[in-house]
Design a protein around this motif. Sequence first.
Motif, PDB file in Angstrom:
ATOM      1  N   ARG A  69      35.096  59.295  78.187  1.00 30.09           N
ATOM      2  CA  ARG A  69      33.799  58.650  78.447  1.00 30.09           C
ATOM      3  C   ARG A  69      33.399  58.837  79.907  1.00 30.09           C
ATOM      4  NH1 ARG A  69      33.422  52.805  75.739  1.00 30.09           N
ATOM      5  NH2 ARG A  69      31.229  53.138  76.171  1.00 30.09           N
ATOM      6  N   TRP A  70      34.353  58.704  80.815  1.00 23.85           N
ATOM      7  CA  TRP A  70      34.081  58.912  82.233  1.00 23.85           C
ATOM      8  C   TRP A  70      33.636  60.352  82.483  1.00 23.85           C
ATOM      9  CZ3 TRP A  70      32.727  56.796  86.538  1.00 23.85           C
ATOM     10  CH2 TRP A  70      32.869  57.491  87.732  1.00 23.85           C
ATOM     11  N   GLU A  71      34.325  61.306  81.850  1.00 22.03           N
ATOM     12  CA  GLU A  71      33.947  62.708  82.003  1.00 22.03           C
ATOM     13  C   GLU A  71      32.540  62.955  81.481  1.00 22.03           C
ATOM     14  OE1 GLU A  71      38.434  64.592  81.740  1.00 22.03           O
ATOM     15  OE2 GLU A  71      37.224  64.456  79.925  1.00 22.03           O
ATOM     16  N   ALA A  72      32.175  62.276  80.394  1.00 14.77           N
ATOM     17  CA  ALA A  72      30.812  62.396  79.880  1.00 14.77           C
ATOM     18  C   ALA A  72      29.808  61.851  80.903  1.00 14.77           C
ATOM     19  CB  ALA A  72      30.671  61.652  78.554  1.00 14.77           C
TER      20      ALA A  72
ATOM     21  N   LEU B  21      40.964  75.994  76.220  1.00 12.68           N
ATOM     22  CA  LEU B  21      42.358  75.944  76.661  1.00 12.68           C
ATOM     23  C   LEU B  21      42.993  74.578  76.412  1.00 12.68           C
ATOM     24  CD1 LEU B  21      42.005  77.855  80.053  1.00 12.68           C
ATOM     25  CD2 LEU B  21      42.639  78.769  77.808  1.00 12.68           C
ATOM     26  N   GLY B  22      42.197  73.530  76.475  1.00 14.90           N
ATOM     27  CA  GLY B  22      42.701  72.175  76.265  1.00 14.90           C
ATOM     28  C   GLY B  22      42.424  71.294  77.469  1.00 14.90           C
ATOM     29  N   HIS B  23      42.312  70.002  77.199  1.00 13.59           N
ATOM     30  CA  HIS B  23      41.981  69.057  78.263  1.00 13.59           C
ATOM     31  C   HIS B  23      43.019  69.049  79.381  1.00 13.59           C
ATOM     32  CE1 HIS B  23      39.111  67.578  75.334  1.00 13.59           C
ATOM     33  NE2 HIS B  23      38.553  66.887  76.309  1.00 13.59           N
ATOM     34  N   TYR B  24      44.279  69.133  79.024  1.00  9.30           N
ATOM     35  CA  TYR B  24      45.320  69.020  80.037  1.00  9.30           C
ATOM     36  C   TYR B  24      45.523  70.302  80.839  1.00  9.30           C
ATOM     37  CZ  TYR B  24      46.143  64.373  78.406  1.00  9.30           C
ATOM     38  OH  TYR B  24      45.975  63.049  78.107  1.00  9.30           O
ATOM     39  N   LYS B  25      44.739  71.326  80.569  1.00 10.80           N
ATOM     40  CA  LYS B  25      44.704  72.527  81.408  1.00 10.80           C
ATOM     41  C   LYS B  25      43.631  72.386  82.488  1.00 10.80           C
ATOM     42  CE  LYS B  25      47.567  74.946  78.826  1.00 10.80           C
ATOM     43  NZ  LYS B  25      48.865  75.383  79.227  1.00 10.80           N
ATOM     44  N   CYS B  26      42.788  71.368  82.352  1.00 15.29           N
ATOM     45  CA  CYS B  26      41.695  71.137  83.305  1.00 15.29           C
ATOM     46  C   CYS B  26      42.190  70.236  84.439  1.00 15.29           C
ATOM     47  CB  CYS B  26      40.512  70.488  82.586  1.00 15.29           C
ATOM     48  SG  CYS B  26      39.140  70.091  83.688  1.00 15.29           S
ATOM     49  N   PRO B  27      42.150  70.725  85.682  1.00 11.22           N
ATOM     50  CA  PRO B  27      42.621  69.901  86.805  1.00 11.22           C
ATOM     51  C   PRO B  27      41.858  68.584  86.941  1.00 11.22           C
ATOM     52  CG  PRO B  27      42.280  72.169  87.510  1.00 11.22           C
ATOM     53  CD  PRO B  27      41.746  72.058  86.112  1.00 11.22           C
ATOM     54  N   ALA B  28      40.555  68.607  86.693  1.00  5.96           N
ATOM     55  CA  ALA B  28      39.763  67.375  86.803  1.00  5.96           C
ATOM     56  C   ALA B  28      40.201  66.358  85.745  1.00  5.96           C
ATOM     57  CB  ALA B  28      38.274  67.676  86.662  1.00  5.96           C
ATOM     58  N   HIS B  29      40.451  66.816  84.526  1.00  5.41           N
ATOM     59  CA  HIS B  29      40.893  65.890  83.477  1.00  5.41           C
ATOM     60  C   HIS B  29      42.257  65.297  83.822  1.00  5.41           C
ATOM     61  CE1 HIS B  29      41.266  64.063  79.535  1.00  5.41           C
ATOM     62  NE2 HIS B  29      42.533  64.459  79.573  1.00  5.41           N
TER      63      HIS B  29
ATOM     64  N   LEU C 241      43.476  64.817  86.756  1.00  8.37           N
ATOM     65  CA  LEU C 241      43.270  63.859  87.844  1.00  8.37           C
ATOM     66  C   LEU C 241      42.731  62.540  87.304  1.00  8.37           C
ATOM     67  CD1 LEU C 241      43.055  63.139  90.901  1.00  8.37           C
ATOM     68  CD2 LEU C 241      40.722  64.042  90.790  1.00  8.37           C
ATOM     69  N   TRP C 242      41.658  62.615  86.496  1.00  3.61           N
ATOM     70  CA  TRP C 242      41.079  61.385  85.936  1.00  3.61           C
ATOM     71  C   TRP C 242      42.084  60.655  85.048  1.00  3.61           C
ATOM     72  CZ3 TRP C 242      37.649  60.339  89.076  1.00  3.61           C
ATOM     73  CH2 TRP C 242      36.641  61.206  89.454  1.00  3.61           C
TER      74      TRP C 242
ATOM     75  N   ALA D  87      45.351  60.657  85.265  1.00  2.00           N
ATOM     76  CA  ALA D  87      46.360  60.026  86.121  1.00  2.00           C
ATOM     77  C   ALA D  87      45.815  58.755  86.766  1.00  2.00           C
ATOM     78  CB  ALA D  87      46.832  61.010  87.187  1.00  2.00           C
ATOM     79  N   ILE D  88      44.579  58.819  87.251  1.00  3.90           N
ATOM     80  CA  ILE D  88      43.968  57.637  87.879  1.00  3.90           C
ATOM     81  C   ILE D  88      43.795  56.526  86.859  1.00  3.90           C
ATOM     82  CG2 ILE D  88      41.840  56.754  88.920  1.00  3.90           C
ATOM     83  CD1 ILE D  88      41.586  59.515  90.324  1.00  3.90           C
ATOM     84  N   PHE D  89      43.265  56.842  85.693  1.00  5.24           N
ATOM     85  CA  PHE D  89      43.022  55.830  84.670  1.00  5.24           C
ATOM     86  C   PHE D  89      44.336  55.258  84.138  1.00  5.24           C
ATOM     87  CE2 PHE D  89      38.828  57.069  85.202  1.00  5.24           C
ATOM     88  CZ  PHE D  89      37.950  56.449  84.338  1.00  5.24           C
ATOM     89  N   GLU D  90      45.357  56.105  83.964  1.00  6.49           N
ATOM     90  CA  GLU D  90      46.658  55.624  83.484  1.00  6.49           C
ATOM     91  C   GLU D  90      47.300  54.689  84.496  1.00  6.49           C
ATOM     92  OE1 GLU D  90      49.137  58.965  82.523  1.00  6.49           O
ATOM     93  OE2 GLU D  90      47.846  59.560  80.847  1.00  6.49           O
TER      94      GLU D  90
END
Length: 142
Positions: free
Chosen positions: A15-18, A49-57, A59-60, A62-65
């Motif tokens: 949702r944040w990425e959206a 490639l997948g969400h976990y291949k995206c550096p921004a995802h 990062l977000w 890790a911050i949210f967790e």
Amino acid sequence: MLRFDLPPVWSNVTRWEAFVNFLVCGASLLFTPWLMAILVVQGLVRGFLGHYKCPAHRLWAAIFESRNWGGKKENAGAKMFANKILFLASLVSVVAYAMGSDFWKVPCIVLMVFTTLEWAVSFCAACSVYGLWYRWFPPKMG
């Protein structure tokens, strides 16, 4: 129908990425359409490639967790499909602008509508289409 070979994604992270995608589209309309190239890259990486291949995802996530803001885990397959749509719409927007057409605004505004639905009320239109497709055309087993 659902991809279980990929790790699930946090609902609040997507949702944040959206919301961030909504802001990029808005900035594109206000400043320069070349900002849509950011969404082309994000859609390409997250969608193919997948969400976990995206550096921004990562990062977000890790911050949210770390703050326990993640929400619930969601299947990544539908979200990957949504990012493929993001990739295509953003690419159309960038190419149309590069060709000198004002049509670039149409996919940009459509993305703003769909990203608003995602971040505001957690409705993913592409995810709904993804689910509907697999209900109508289930994969053949064996």
